[in-house]
Design a protein around this motif. Structure first.
Motif: not given
Length: 351
Positions: A195-210
């Protein structure tokens, strides 16, 4: 030397050194060929760089000689499409040198065999390892305290796979998951949870990740948790990413355009070859040119002096001229002698 991965590359499987290696070339081209042949692998091959290090010839002469070497079958520029282990891709232009004269068919077969080669960068400048990697030893490595088990590896891979369901913007491909799995394993070995990995990679994402794979790698490296004992770890030795050639195309050695957009004949595109073959000279033309220039050097001074005397109404001392007549004739003769020796047409006399 060129940057790693670029520069001069020997084709291999060449004949031993011999005097007639470049006997078919003109004198200046022979000198340039011997000079290039003795350069180390990885040396930059641009005509400007070669002119800087060559003791006699400048940029224009070096570029002309390079064109002659391409046409004779000693040089080729080949573009290779490289796919690295982290799923990134790039085009790289390679410069291949062969002391032995090669035919266009041989170069076409050489380029075809480059497709699929392993080009993982070696430590030497300008080199690339083209052989398959050696087999790993079968003995078990020593187990470290923080080394994860197979269960931890499975959990790390599962955490990366579940990112697709957690946020579609960070959906990773199978290749991305395999590439990022070692980083996720290090997270788990330091006390983090999936879950720590998931939060680190999904928190505060930009509108589009190319580029989800590159974005996830950057976050995993930047937010890596500390070790359990909070003591700094020794830096791990950097290992080059595995790379493989996935496409090969021939490129023009003069304008760098490739065969997707132009027709290439013996290493040079059609448009550049028109300029290259504008004034071709045969052996008979060279011999005749030498005779004409030699005759010019003997008789031109006399006839030019008579012509100027008729124009001025009488003899004109050399002290009244910017350059003496004999010197002008000598310069013109010497210039045309060198041009003919290198396969170039002589210049017209312009008194």
């Amino acid at each position: 030397m060129a940057k790693t991965g670029y520069g001069k590359r020997a084709t291999g499987d060449e004949d031993p050194h011999a005097d007639p290696d470049f006997a078919h070339l003109l004198p200046r081209d022979t000198e340039v060929a011997v000079f290039i042949d003795h350069l180390d692998n990885g040396h930059a091959m641009g005509h400007k760089v070669l002119a800087e290090v060559h003791p006699r010839y400048g940029q224009q002469a070096m570029r002309t000689s390079l064109n002659h070497l391409i046409d004779a079958g000693h040089l080729r520029w080949i573009k290779e499409h490289i796919t690295l282990q982290d799923n990134t891709m790039r085009w790289v232009t390679r410069t291949y040198w062969s002391r032995t004269r090669r035919s266009p068919e041989w170069w076409a077969e050489f380029a075809r065999e480059r497709d699929g080669k392993d080009v993982t960068p070696d430590h030497g400048p300008g080199l690339a390892r083209t052989e398959e990697p050696a087999a790993q030893p079968t003995c078990e490595p020593p187990v470290r305290d923080d080394e994860p088990s197979a269960d931890a590896s499975s959990a790390a891979y599962g955490a990366l796979v579940r990112l697709r369901a957690a946020d579609p913007r960070i959906a990773l491909s199978e290749a991305d998951c395999r590439s990022l799995e070692p980083l996720a394993v290090r997270w788990l070995s330091r006390g983090a949870t999936p879950n720590d990995i998931t939060r680190a990679l999904t928190d505060g994402l930009p509108p589009t990740v190319t580029n989800p794979g590159g974005f996830a790698r950057k976050r995993l490296e930047a937010k890596m948790p500390p070790t359990k004992d909070e003591t700094p770890m020794a830096p791990e030795p950097s290992r080059p990413l595995r790379g493989r050639v996935t496409r090969v195309i021939m490129a023009c050695g003069t304008c760098d355009q490739d065969e997707r957009t132009v027709e290439i004949v013996r290493g040079i595109c059609v448009e550049c070859r028109k300029e290259f073959d504008e004034n071709p000279m045969t052996d008979e033309d060279i011999a005749k040119g030498f005779e004409e220039v030699a005759h010019l050097g003997i008789t031109s001074a006399h006839f030019l002096k008579k012509k100027l005397e008729r124009r001025t109404g009488g003899p004109v001392p050399d002290t009244f001229r910017s350059v003496p007549i004999e010197d002008r004739v000598h310069y013109h003769y010497r210039d045309n002698r060198d041009r003919i020796a290198n396969g170039l047409p002589p210049r017209r006399w312009n008194p």
